[in-house]
Structure formats: C-alpha cells, structure tokens
Design an enzyme around this catalytic site. Structure first.
Site, PDB file in Angstrom:
ATOM      1  N   LYS A   3     123.922 -45.864  52.919  1.00 32.24           N
ATOM      2  CA  LYS A   3     123.146 -44.814  53.583  1.00 32.24           C
ATOM      3  C   LYS A   3     122.615 -43.796  52.579  1.00 32.24           C
ATOM      4  O   LYS A   3     121.502 -43.285  52.739  1.00 32.24           O
ATOM      5  CB  LYS A   3     124.023 -44.139  54.633  1.00 32.24           C
ATOM      6  CG  LYS A   3     123.225 -43.352  55.662  1.00 32.24           C
ATOM      7  CD  LYS A   3     124.124 -42.877  56.796  1.00 32.24           C
ATOM      8  CE  LYS A   3     123.320 -42.092  57.819  1.00 32.24           C
ATOM      9  NZ  LYS A   3     124.179 -41.601  58.911  1.00 32.24           N
ATOM     10  N   MET A  24     128.959 -82.094  76.410  1.00 32.23           N
ATOM     11  CA  MET A  24     129.237 -82.889  75.223  1.00 32.23           C
ATOM     12  C   MET A  24     130.730 -82.877  74.905  1.00 32.23           C
ATOM     13  O   MET A  24     131.291 -83.892  74.469  1.00 32.23           O
ATOM     14  CB  MET A  24     128.425 -82.377  74.031  1.00 32.23           C
ATOM     15  CG  MET A  24     128.374 -83.346  72.865  1.00 32.23           C
ATOM     16  SD  MET A  24     127.671 -84.947  73.296  1.00 32.23           S
ATOM     17  CE  MET A  24     125.965 -84.727  72.860  1.00 32.23           C
ATOM     18  N   GLU A  61     123.664 -58.191  67.977  1.00 31.80           N
ATOM     19  CA  GLU A  61     123.040 -58.546  66.701  1.00 31.80           C
ATOM     20  C   GLU A  61     122.827 -60.047  66.548  1.00 31.80           C
ATOM     21  O   GLU A  61     121.886 -60.487  65.898  1.00 31.80           O
ATOM     22  CB  GLU A  61     123.864 -58.010  65.528  1.00 31.80           C
ATOM     23  CG  GLU A  61     123.772 -56.500  65.335  1.00 31.80           C
ATOM     24  CD  GLU A  61     124.774 -55.716  66.165  1.00 31.80           C
ATOM     25  OE1 GLU A  61     125.474 -56.336  67.012  1.00 31.80           O
ATOM     26  OE2 GLU A  61     124.875 -54.488  65.990  1.00 31.80           O
ATOM     27  N   PHE A 101     134.620 -45.646  58.228  1.00 30.17           N
ATOM     28  CA  PHE A 101     134.241 -46.056  59.572  1.00 30.17           C
ATOM     29  C   PHE A 101     133.066 -47.040  59.504  1.00 30.17           C
ATOM     30  O   PHE A 101     132.083 -46.773  58.813  1.00 30.17           O
ATOM     31  CB  PHE A 101     133.852 -44.831  60.417  1.00 30.17           C
ATOM     32  CG  PHE A 101     133.382 -45.204  61.793  1.00 30.17           C
ATOM     33  CD1 PHE A 101     134.248 -45.810  62.692  1.00 30.17           C
ATOM     34  CD2 PHE A 101     132.071 -44.971  62.185  1.00 30.17           C
ATOM     35  CE1 PHE A 101     133.815 -46.181  63.956  1.00 30.17           C
ATOM     36  CE2 PHE A 101     131.638 -45.338  63.450  1.00 30.17           C
ATOM     37  CZ  PHE A 101     132.508 -45.938  64.340  1.00 30.17           C
ATOM     38  N   GLN A 102     133.177 -48.129  60.205  1.00 34.34           N
ATOM     39  CA  GLN A 102     132.179 -49.206  60.229  1.00 34.34           C
ATOM     40  C   GLN A 102     131.858 -49.732  58.830  1.00 34.34           C
ATOM     41  O   GLN A 102     130.729 -50.108  58.537  1.00 34.34           O
ATOM     42  CB  GLN A 102     130.907 -48.769  60.959  1.00 34.34           C
ATOM     43  CG  GLN A 102     131.167 -48.559  62.449  1.00 34.34           C
ATOM     44  CD  GLN A 102     129.905 -48.486  63.290  1.00 34.34           C
ATOM     45  OE1 GLN A 102     128.880 -48.005  62.829  1.00 34.34           O
ATOM     46  NE2 GLN A 102     129.988 -48.952  64.526  1.00 34.34           N
TER      47      GLN A 102
END
Lengths: 180, 597
Positions: free
Chosen positions: B176, B492, B64, B126-127
């Site tokens: 959902k 760096m 993502e 869940f999630q």
C-alpha cells in the site's frame, strides 16, 4: 498385482539413475532461489547439492550449481523446466558436456590429543588440507576438491576424533577458453 | 530557462503515485475491462479507478475466484490478457484457483494484488499473506514491488511475460505504501521485456524439413491439435485448416483445441482422449505418422502411455521445450510458435511434397466412424443430457455464440455434441478441471462480447460453486445463459464410483437442491425449468430471447453416463462404447483393480 499400467506408472521404467551437475545462470531477483527449489520439490525431483552466489554483480546475474539424480529422461525434463522459468538465462548440463571441473570446499573439525593429532596432521598434508584453526585439543581443516576426495578425507578423519563438517556443495565450471 | 525547466518538471505528466501508475499502465496496454473486488490494501488503486472510469471499466464480482475465471473467459474469447485487481490476504488466496487454472490452460492473466505496507511485511499484519510465496507455483511469474522506482517497469514486464511465449498468469503484488508513493512513470517501451525471458518463436528449418519428409511418405497419418493452436491466434488456425486441406490428413483435437479446425470439416474425427470418439482414438492408435500441434500428451489424452500409438513416428510442435518428451517420446520435436512453424511447414510441404495417397487409410477411418461411438438411446419421456446439448446446438447454430462449461459429465457431452466452427468460442477448464469455472467465465465472455449469445453449459453441482456471480451478471446487465443439465448428482464422480468403486455412491448425490427458477428470480434474473423432451426446443428459444441472465434448469435423466470411455490405464484401442457398455462388459473393461488416474 494385476494393476493396469496408467500414466502414473511412467517412472517405473527400469532406466538407470544418473547423477548430473547443472549450472544455471539466473537473474538475481528476489525469490529466484525459492522458485528454483520450488520447482524441484513441486515436481518431485531430487537435489543432492545446491550452491548459489551472485557472480556478476553489475548485471545482477547469479550462478546456481545443482547436483541432481534421475533417469536421463527426468534430467532432460528438469533442464527444460528450469530453462523455461522467466528469470533463467541458461542451463548447462556440466556432466553431459564432459569437460567440467567440479570442486567443493569443506571445513572439518577434529578433537583429540596425542597420536590421533599427529596422524590427522599427516593425512591432512597428504590431502593438501590446511589448518585454519587450532587449539591444544582440536583442529579445523579446510579442504577443497571433488566430492569423492572430500568424502574420503572425512571417512579417514572419523576414527581420529571427527566432531563436525561444514560443506559448501559443488561448484562447477567448464574447461577451456569458452564461457557458459 | 531554468525556471521553465523546473516548471515543466513539477508539472511532469509522468510524475504520479503508484496507484495512478497501475491504472495508467493498464490503459497504455489497451485494457478496457478489469475484474476485481476492493479491500483495504487496494483502496488507493480503487480511488484511481473512480477517477478513470471512462477509460477503464471495472466489473465488481462477488468473490475473487469469480474475478479470476471471468478474466480467463475474457482472455480466451478475445486473445487479449484478462486483468484482475484484488486485495491482500484473502483476496489474493481466493485468486489461487483461477491462477492455477490459467497456468494449466496457458491463459494470459495479469493479476494485481494489494499488499500490506512494506514496513509491516512479515509482521503477520491484518490481511497479510505471503502472496508471491503462495502464488509462485501457480503463476508463470510473479513480482513483489517494494520500490516505486521499479513499478512502471514491472507492470510492463508483467504484460509482456503474460502474453508472450506460452501465455500464462502473472501476479504483481504492490504494498500500500508503494501505491501512495510518487515516482516517475514511463509508457511501455520495447526494452520493457524481462531480460532473461526470450521464448523461441521460429521453428528449426531442418526439423521442419524432416517433419515434411515424414508427412509426405505417410500411409496412415493423423493431425492431433491442441489449445496451443488457439493460443497462437486466428492466423495459426487458418494455417492449420490450410495444412489439413493441402495434406488431406484426418484431424482430431484435444478438449482445449476445439474450434481451431471446424467440426463440420470433412477431415474432422471429433475430439480424442478418455471421452473422445472411437474413430479419433483408433486413428491415433494405428497411425504411422502423428503430427502433434500445440498439445501436450496429457494423461487424459494418452491413456496407457506404454501402449500409446505404438507404431507411429511422432512430430511435436510446441512453444514450450518442457512439453517435448515429457510424457511421450517424440521423433521430430519442433520448438516454436504454432503459427510461425505451420507457415514454414506449409511452404516446405508445397515446395517439396505431394499430397500422399491415403485412400486406404480413409476407408479404415470410415469403418471406425461407422461404429457411431456417440450414439445414445432416444427417449420420449425424459430428457437425455446428450439430446439437450444437441437441441441447444441446433438452436444456436449459425448464431454468434460462445460456450463455456463447468467440469464433469456435462463438459464432456458439450465437447462431444456441440460443434465448434471457430476458435475462441469454447471456454472450458481443461487442465485443472475447476468446477465453478463456467458461470464467471461466461460473465467475462459477455463483457467482451456484449451483443453475442453466451451460454454456460453447466452441471447442477459445479454451478453452485460460483453461483453468487449471478448478482454480478444482473448488476452489469450481462444476459448470460446458464444451461444446467440437472441430474442431481456429481455425475462424473458417480460414474467413477459405479465403474471403479463397486457402485458405492459415496457423497455424490445432492440431497438438497435449490429451486433454480426461484433462485434466478431472487437474483433478478429469469428462471426456466424443463422436464419433458417435447418442451425443450420452445424453452431454449425463450431462453435465448430473454435479455437477462438466465438459470435454465434442464432436468435430465439422472443415471446417464458418459461414453465412449477409455478406462484409465487402458490403451486407445480398448475403448468402451456406449452400445457395449452393459454390466458385464463394463466390469471386464475395468477389471484389474482401481486405476490411479
């Protein structure tokens, strides 16, 4: 000791710390209070007191009153940061406007008998505090006023059997006919 | 009549599911590409995408974070919002880095996240995660839509908030069950703006007049422009160029603002700040009037704030009032959109002022330029990173080229040695400094500009943070060129350890490096490796010709450091130049302990 001054040292300027009361009109949408508080914690600003309630139900407008401390530059930055938030309509610095009334409500519980009870009642009358609950060994007083008056009242009650205090935090409004 | 009416109602084209509304709103807002990754909580939306694939192309990333940076690259190179679709829980948390990145750099992103059904919210389902809670401090605004009745309005508001005022990322979190629910959609209307959000676009005329008076009487002026000019659009950049022409002022720019004024322009001083040019920083330090346009006096620009440009009157144009007086006190703040304000300022300048005589100032600038602060020692045996970028620039100059970068030394060298002639051609993570930004950003740029040459100037450490997106590039035949300046170090980090931490190189060397050529081939792309300066030009030409994603392993001098440099905590006139950066001078410059910034 010989640390070079870098951007992180900005706040070490010796400007005086001031206390300001800000009134913030917000769209009353979910999470708006978390957003305002998150701004203060995320950017390291202080909150001395915070009061919030819906004030115009039809328009879903809430009014948040925040008492904060900081240098004048920090307080200006706080106002700008609040003002650019999407759900914020307006921010007014009540302290700078110089024409505002600030009030707080406190409920003060006392436990005691005899002389202390009489003394407490007499002081309450002098402060225009009302008795809103009483038993033979306790009182609950309701007092409104500015924060200094309430602090003073609480200090006086301490030796007389103070049990606990509940305070609303400061609400503020401007004097005169104009709205915010 | 009544039957007809009820018939038309039952066939009302605006009656649809929440998932359909999301896709429809995107199409209505002119979105052509979205970047995303499916999961349980966004399946209804993916079902709609399946049925609308002709109108809306979905780019399937591999992580993502890649979707987020790709959308940033897309947005920055087009001026349109980048759109992302990810699932709940880990999908949303993986988006946090790109959201924070877009907030810092003012990039418009609309991110739709799936959420568990409303009745499960707060249940540790869940999630499930508190997406609006987690993304609140790293978005411009966000919404959790609990009722289908609010969805269309919120979607339109989201596009409005992301793209108006100071642009930024927004998140719309959609449970959902709301995606499945049916409601009434309405196309975007004028009233679909957030009621309490009205950014100020037009600058105050009185302030503009004050600014013009200062500019007209300046003896030692400078224009310091930033990403806000690019964000304001091509018209603002045109006006900036005209302003430079009309006033004759020297101009420098932040990392984010490169390209707004052309690098080949006669008044160009190069980038300013920590790794800016000597002439840019000295001009800033000694100027008497500073015109800051769409920049925010960030700590990498100012160095030591109490010694920043001590004798100048400062004018600051910014659309965000909170940028005014945040780090540096300014004398004439002008709140408004850069394009708007510059238009008014130009008109006022032409009407009320003459080009000031600043010949002496330009002579001074010329002596600073004469120090040649970007000089480096040529080497015939090993490729110096500066040389690699110069050659890349020479080979791509005049072509239709977009450049992205990762974060670190290579990023600063790219800013110093690649000349940008136009805005929106330079995509880099400036504020947040996100390693791993460049590869997926290049992907997003290539999606928007399929026929252009898109090069990610990368470092070997950064590029490995989002390397998986090579698979995305291969899948969608996006011929991005990943030009890796490979020195086997986090350059760096190592530079700071050398300069500030007694040369103790703690964990900044990558002992195990993949074979980038084989890696490119494993993904289905093309790999190149160059070790000799004499082979570089030919290999760059070959890289440009390949119609596939490329990993270009450019082996560069491993211990080269990035100069000039303002040691942190020092002022603009205390720069360390490459020619002077011997051990002794370096030790002296960084004396005084470890800097905090």
């Amino acid at each position: 000791m010989n640390q070079p001054a870098s951007a992180y040292f900005m706040d070490e300027r010796k400007d005086p710390i001031e206390t300001h009361t800000l009134s913030v009109l917000v769209q009353n949408e979910p999470g708006v209070l978390a957003r305002v508080i998150g701004l203060f914690s995320g950017r390291g600003y202080n909150i001395e007191s915070l009061t919030v309630s819906e004030t115009e139900a039809q328009k879903h407008v809430s009014r948040i009153t925040i008492v904060t401390t900081g240098t004048l530059a920090v307080i200006q930055q706080i106002k700008n940061q609040l003002d650019r938030m999407v759900p914020v309509y307006r921010v007014v610095d009540m302290t700078l406007s110089g024409r505002s009334i600030e009030r707080e409500l406190a409920m003060v519980k006392l436990r005691g008998v005899g002389e202390h009870r009489v003394e407490a009642l007499r002081l309450a009358e002098a402060f225009r505090a009302r008795v809103i609950d009483a038993t033979i060994e306790s009182f609950v007083f309701e007092i409104t006023g500015n924060s200094a008056k309430i602090n003073q009242f609480i200090d006086l009650m301490r030796p007389l059997g103070l049990v606990e205090v509940s305070r609303t935090g400061v609400a503020a409004i401007g004097r005169g006919p104009e709205g915010m | 009549m009544t039957t007809a009416a009820s018939d038309s109602k039952s066939h009302d084209a605006n009656q649809m599911t929440g998932a359909a509304m999301i896709v429809r709103a995107m199409i209505d807002h002119g979105v052509e590409h979205i970047f995303g990754y499916p999961g349980g909580s966004v399946l209804p939306i993916y079902d709609e995408l399946f049925q609308n694939s002709e109108k809306l192309q979905h780019i399937l990333v591999r992580h993502e974070q890649g979707a987020g940076h790709a959308a940033e690259g897309y947005a920055r190179s087009t001026g349109k919002p980048g759109v992302v679709l990810v699932t709940s829980g880990p999908g949303a948390t993986n988006m946090v880095t790109p959201l924070a990145d877009a907030l810092m750099d003012s990039i418009p992103i609309v991110c739709i996240t799936g959420q568990v059904p409303t009745h499960l919210i707060g249940n540790d389902a869940f999630q499930e995660c508190d997406t609006v809670g987690i993304t609140r401090p790293c978005t411009k605004h966000n919404w959790l839509v609990r009722d289908i009745k609010d969805l269309a309005r919120v979607l339109h508001e989201a596009f409005y908030v992301a793209t108006s005022g100071r642009p930024g990322p927004v998140v719309v979190d959609v449970p959902k069950d709301v995606q499945f629910a049916t409601g009434t959609y309405h196309p975007p209307r004028k009233s679909d703006v957030h009621v309490s959000y009205t950014p100020r676009l037009k600058g105050d005329a009185g302030q503009i007049r004050k600014a013009v008076a200062l500019m007209a009487n300046a003896k030692k002026p400078v224009i310091y422009s930033g990403g806000g000019v690019v964000n304001s659009g091509p018209e603002a950049c045109k006006l900036l160029r005209e302003l430079v022409e009309v006033t004759g002022f020297p101009i420098t720019s932040t990392l984010m603002g490169l390209g707004a004024y052309p690098a080949s322009g006669t008044n160009w001083l190069g980038m300013l700040g920590m790794h800016g040019t000597y002439e840019a920083n000295m001009t800033m330090h000694d100027c008497d009037v500073m015109l800051c346009i769409g920049a925010r006096f960030d700590d990498r620009i100012t160095g030591r704030t109490d010694a920043f440009s001590p004798n100048s009157k400062k004018i600051h144009i910014d659309i965000d009032p909170s940028s005014i007086n945040k780090n540096i006190r300014v004398d004439v703040p002008i709140i408004g959109d850069v394009g708007n304000v510059l238009g008014d300022m130009l008109a006022a300048f032409k009407a009320e002022a003459k080009k000031p005589d600043i010949k002496a100032w330009w002579q001074q600038v010329a002596t600073w330029r004469g120090r040649n602060s970007l000089a480096y020692k040529k080497n015939n045996d090993v490729i110096l990173p500066q040389y690699a970028i110069e050659r890349l620039y020479a080979a791509t100059r005049g072509r239709d080229t977009y450049i992205t970068t990762e974060v670190g030394q290579h990023q600063m060298w790219a800013a110093q040695f690649y000349g940008f002639e136009e805005p929106n051609r330079w995509m880099t993570s400036g504020g947040l400094g996100t390693m791993g930004y460049g590869l997926p950003a290049a992907l997003g740029v290539q999606v928007a500009h399929p026929d252009s040459l898109v090069v990610d100037i990368a470092g070997d450490a950064s590029v490995q943070m989002t390397m998986q997106e090579m698979a995305t590039a291969v899948q969608y035949e996006l011929p991005i060129k990943i030009f890796i300046l490979n020195n086997q170090y986090m350059g760096m980090v190592r530079q700071w350890q050398q300069l500030l931490h007694g040369n103790r190189l703690s964990h900044s060397y990558t002992e195990a490096m993949p074979d980038f050529v084989k890696l490119a081939e494993a993904y289905g792309g093309a790999g190149f490796r160059v070790t000799k300066p004499s082979d570089l030009d030919g290999a760059i030409q070959d890289m440009i010709k390949v119609k596939k994603p490329v990993l270009f392993d450019c082996r560069v001098a491993s211990m080269e450091n990035c100069f000039p440099m303002i040691p942190s905590g020092k002022a603009h006139n205390e720069m360390l130049l490459p020619s002077e950066a011997n051990d002794e001078a370096t030790a002296a410059a960084f004396a005084g302990g470890k800097a905090l910034v």
